[in-house]
Write an enzyme that holds these catalytic residues in place. Structure first.
Site, PDB file in Angstrom:
ATOM      1  CB  ILE A  17       2.337   0.234  -0.344  1.00 19.72           C
ATOM      2  CG1 ILE A  17       0.994   0.914  -0.069  1.00 19.72           C
ATOM      3  CG2 ILE A  17       2.200  -0.752  -1.488  1.00 19.72           C
ATOM      4  CD1 ILE A  17       0.454   1.713  -1.246  1.00 19.72           C
ATOM      5  CG  ASP A  36      12.127   4.136   3.990  1.00 26.85           C
ATOM      6  OD1 ASP A  36      12.168   5.342   4.296  1.00 26.85           O
ATOM      7  OD2 ASP A  36      11.083   3.558   3.656  1.00 26.85           O
ATOM      8  CE1 TYR A 155       2.696  10.493  -5.157  1.00 28.80           C
ATOM      9  CE2 TYR A 155       0.592  10.533  -6.320  1.00 28.80           C
ATOM     10  CZ  TYR A 155       1.579   9.838  -5.643  1.00 28.80           C
ATOM     11  OH  TYR A 155       1.452   8.473  -5.460  1.00 28.80           O
ATOM     12  CE  LYS A 159       4.587   8.192  -7.273  1.00 23.03           C
ATOM     13  NZ  LYS A 159       5.444   7.052  -6.948  1.00 23.03           N
ATOM     14  N   PRO A 185      -0.951   1.877  -8.981  1.00 28.11           N
ATOM     15  CG  PRO A 185       0.111   1.475  -6.945  1.00 28.11           C
ATOM     16  CD  PRO A 185       0.295   2.193  -8.244  1.00 28.11           C
ATOM     17  CG  LEU A 187      -6.943   6.588  -2.241  1.00 19.26           C
ATOM     18  CD1 LEU A 187      -5.764   7.556  -2.238  1.00 19.26           C
ATOM     19  CD2 LEU A 187      -8.234   7.359  -1.972  1.00 19.26           C
ATOM     20  CB  VAL A 188      -3.308   1.645  -1.546  1.00 22.31           C
ATOM     21  CG1 VAL A 188      -3.151   0.432  -0.634  1.00 22.31           C
ATOM     22  CG2 VAL A 188      -3.022   1.269  -2.997  1.00 22.31           C
TER      23      VAL A 188
HETATM   24  N1  LIG Z   1      -1.169   4.838  -0.951  1.00 24.00           N
HETATM   25  C1  LIG Z   1      -1.733   5.072  -2.117  1.00 24.00           C
HETATM   26  O1  LIG Z   1      -2.932   5.307  -2.213  1.00 24.00           O
HETATM   27  C2  LIG Z   1      -0.892   5.046  -3.379  1.00 24.00           C
HETATM   28  C3  LIG Z   1      -1.552   5.069  -4.617  1.00 24.00           C
HETATM   29  C4  LIG Z   1      -0.810   5.019  -5.781  1.00 24.00           C
HETATM   30  C5  LIG Z   1       0.576   4.968  -5.710  1.00 24.00           C
HETATM   31  N2  LIG Z   1       1.191   4.961  -4.503  1.00 24.00           N
HETATM   32  C6  LIG Z   1       2.650   4.902  -4.486  1.00 24.00           C
HETATM   33  O2  LIG Z   1       3.029   3.771  -3.720  1.00 24.00           O
HETATM   34  C7  LIG Z   1       4.271   4.046  -3.058  1.00 24.00           C
HETATM   35  C8  LIG Z   1       4.121   3.797  -1.567  1.00 24.00           C
HETATM   36  O3  LIG Z   1       3.097   4.601  -1.056  1.00 24.00           O
HETATM   37  P1  LIG Z   1       2.638   4.602   0.469  1.00 24.00           P
HETATM   38  O4  LIG Z   1       1.197   4.874   0.486  1.00 24.00           O
HETATM   39  O5  LIG Z   1       3.172   3.407   1.164  1.00 24.00           O
HETATM   40  O6  LIG Z   1       3.372   5.949   0.934  1.00 24.00           O
HETATM   41  P2  LIG Z   1       4.413   6.287   2.106  1.00 24.00           P
HETATM   42  O7  LIG Z   1       4.611   7.766   2.030  1.00 24.00           O
HETATM   43  O8  LIG Z   1       4.010   5.703   3.374  1.00 24.00           O
HETATM   44  O9  LIG Z   1       5.702   5.506   1.628  1.00 24.00           O
HETATM   45  C9  LIG Z   1       6.778   6.061   1.005  1.00 24.00           C
HETATM   46  C10 LIG Z   1       8.046   5.479   1.590  1.00 24.00           C
HETATM   47  O10 LIG Z   1       9.131   6.115   0.923  1.00 24.00           O
HETATM   48  C11 LIG Z   1      10.058   6.552   1.899  1.00 24.00           C
HETATM   49  N3  LIG Z   1      10.807   7.713   1.395  1.00 24.00           N
HETATM   50  C12 LIG Z   1      10.366   8.983   1.254  1.00 24.00           C
HETATM   51  N4  LIG Z   1      11.369   9.756   0.805  1.00 24.00           N
HETATM   52  C13 LIG Z   1      12.446   8.949   0.662  1.00 24.00           C
HETATM   53  C14 LIG Z   1      13.781   9.171   0.235  1.00 24.00           C
HETATM   54  N5  LIG Z   1      14.216  10.392  -0.129  1.00 24.00           N
HETATM   55  N6  LIG Z   1      14.629   8.124   0.203  1.00 24.00           N
HETATM   56  C15 LIG Z   1      14.219   6.881   0.591  1.00 24.00           C
HETATM   57  N7  LIG Z   1      12.972   6.616   1.013  1.00 24.00           N
HETATM   58  C16 LIG Z   1      12.101   7.642   1.042  1.00 24.00           C
HETATM   59  C17 LIG Z   1       9.224   6.901   3.110  1.00 24.00           C
HETATM   60  O11 LIG Z   1      10.022   6.964   4.277  1.00 24.00           O
HETATM   61  C18 LIG Z   1       8.204   5.775   3.100  1.00 24.00           C
HETATM   62  O12 LIG Z   1       8.691   4.644   3.772  1.00 24.00           O
HETATM   63  C19 LIG Z   1       4.650   5.468  -3.428  1.00 24.00           C
HETATM   64  O13 LIG Z   1       5.496   5.462  -4.551  1.00 24.00           O
HETATM   65  C20 LIG Z   1       3.321   6.089  -3.805  1.00 24.00           C
HETATM   66  O14 LIG Z   1       3.483   7.167  -4.686  1.00 24.00           O
HETATM   67  C21 LIG Z   1       0.499   5.001  -3.336  1.00 24.00           C
END
Ligand SMILES: NC(=O)c1ccc[n+]([C@@H]2O[C@H](COP(=O)([O-])OP(=O)(O)OC[C@H]3O[C@@H](n4cnc5c(N)ncnc54)[C@H](O)[C@@H]3O)[C@@H](O)[C@H]2O)c1
Length: 247
Positions: A17, A36, A155, A159, A185, A187-188
């Site tokens: 995302i 990142d 988690y 959030k 968001p 669940l994506v």
């Molecule tokens: N995917 C879902 O269903 C969903 C739903 C609600 C909220 N979110 C939120 O959306 C965001 C992105 O989610 P996603 O599904 O792409 O998850 P993801 O785990 O793929 O992405 C998280 C990113 O953060 C980076 N990261 C982790 N620790 C780090 C650190 N210490 N320093 C810098 N970067 C770091 C990871 O390398 C990754 O690129 C997150 O905040 C997640 O909580 C996701």
């Protein structure tokens, strides 16, 4: 091109995302800093290949020296910071357990990235935004904080903390022209998503709009919160989940 001339930092922008946020902000004209722990060069190259501006930085958002370097490098490369998207989080690789099986160590690890990280990033960009008398900070929360998803307490608590941080920080920085808002968001679905099938099914049933959510579903809200269209809006958390939880 609603963000032409703007400079955006997206934490956790190397994949999923976060990478979609980077691409969209670049399409809207912003120069994008991809911060990142993973290598964000592929996303940066993609943006540059389409004529945009991007810089990939290795940053651990839980480390203050790293977040200060992130802000300094952004200013050095692009001259200003207009937008911070606090998206980095421990999420995909998180282990789901009943709360009594979550170790104190795991709790601290999630809190360090998911709560302290956004705090340190906001702190790092503040001086620059204050000097510019403008800025947009967008914290990526989750609808889990409203739903109260079980077996995920570290988690979900992290959030929910971002909703409080959004409100409190908004009151501290409003006088400097800085807006702080959150997106929650649902669940994506994306290629890395590893949510249990039951959870996806439960979310689908609970949703008013009965389909899977994709990263694209978040982009309109993101661009709105990054643009001047939302200049009189701060401290708010917007749930974008197809109408599953209401607040
Ligand atoms: N995917 C879902 O269903 C969903 C739903 C609600 C909220 N979110 C939120 O959306 C965001 C992105 O989610 P996603 O599904 O792409 O998850 P993801 O785990 O793929 O992405 C998280 C990113 O953060 C980076 N990261 C982790 N620790 C780090 C650190 N210490 N320093 C810098 N970067 C770091 C990871 O390398 C990754 O690129 C997150 O905040 C997640 O909580 C996701």
């Amino acid at each position: 091109m609603r963000l032409a001339g703007k400079v955006a930092i997206v934490t956790g922008g190397a994949r999923h995302i976060g990478a979609a946020y980077c691409r969209r902000l670049a399409e809207e004209g912003a120069a994008v800093v991809i911060a990142d722990i993973l290598d964000g060069e592929a996303v940066a190259n993609e943006i540059r290949a389409r004529g945009g501006k991007a810089l990939a930085l290795k940053v651990d958002v839980s480390n203050e020296a790293d977040t200060n370097r992130m802000a300094a490098e952004a200013v050095k490369a692009f001259g200003r910071i207009d937008i911070l998207v606090n998206n980095a989080a421990i999420f995909i690789n998180i282990e789901r357990h009943p709360f009594y099986e979550i170790s104190g160590e795991e709790w601290d690890k999630v809190s360090a990235v998911n709560i302290k990280g956004p705090f340190l990033c906001a702190k790092a960009v503040f001086a620059q935004m204050k000097e510019q008398k403008s800025g947009k900070i967008i914290n990526i929360s989750s609808s889990t904080a409203y739903w109260g998803t079980p077996n995920f307490l570290h988690y979900v608590a992290s959030k929910a903390a971002l909703i409080g941080m959004t409100r409190s920080l908004a009151r501290e920085v409003g006088e400097f022209g800085i807006c702080v808002n959150a997106i929650a968001p649902g669940l994506v679905e994306h290629e890395g998503q590893n949510a249990p099938a039951e959870l996806t099914e439960l979310q689908l049933k609970a949703r008013s709009i009965k389909r899977l959510q994709t990263p694209d579903d978040l982009m309109g809200t993101l661009v709105f919160l990054c643009s001047s269209d939302s200049d009189f809006m701060t401290g708010q958390s917007i749930v974008v989940d197809g109408g599953s939880v209401f607040h």
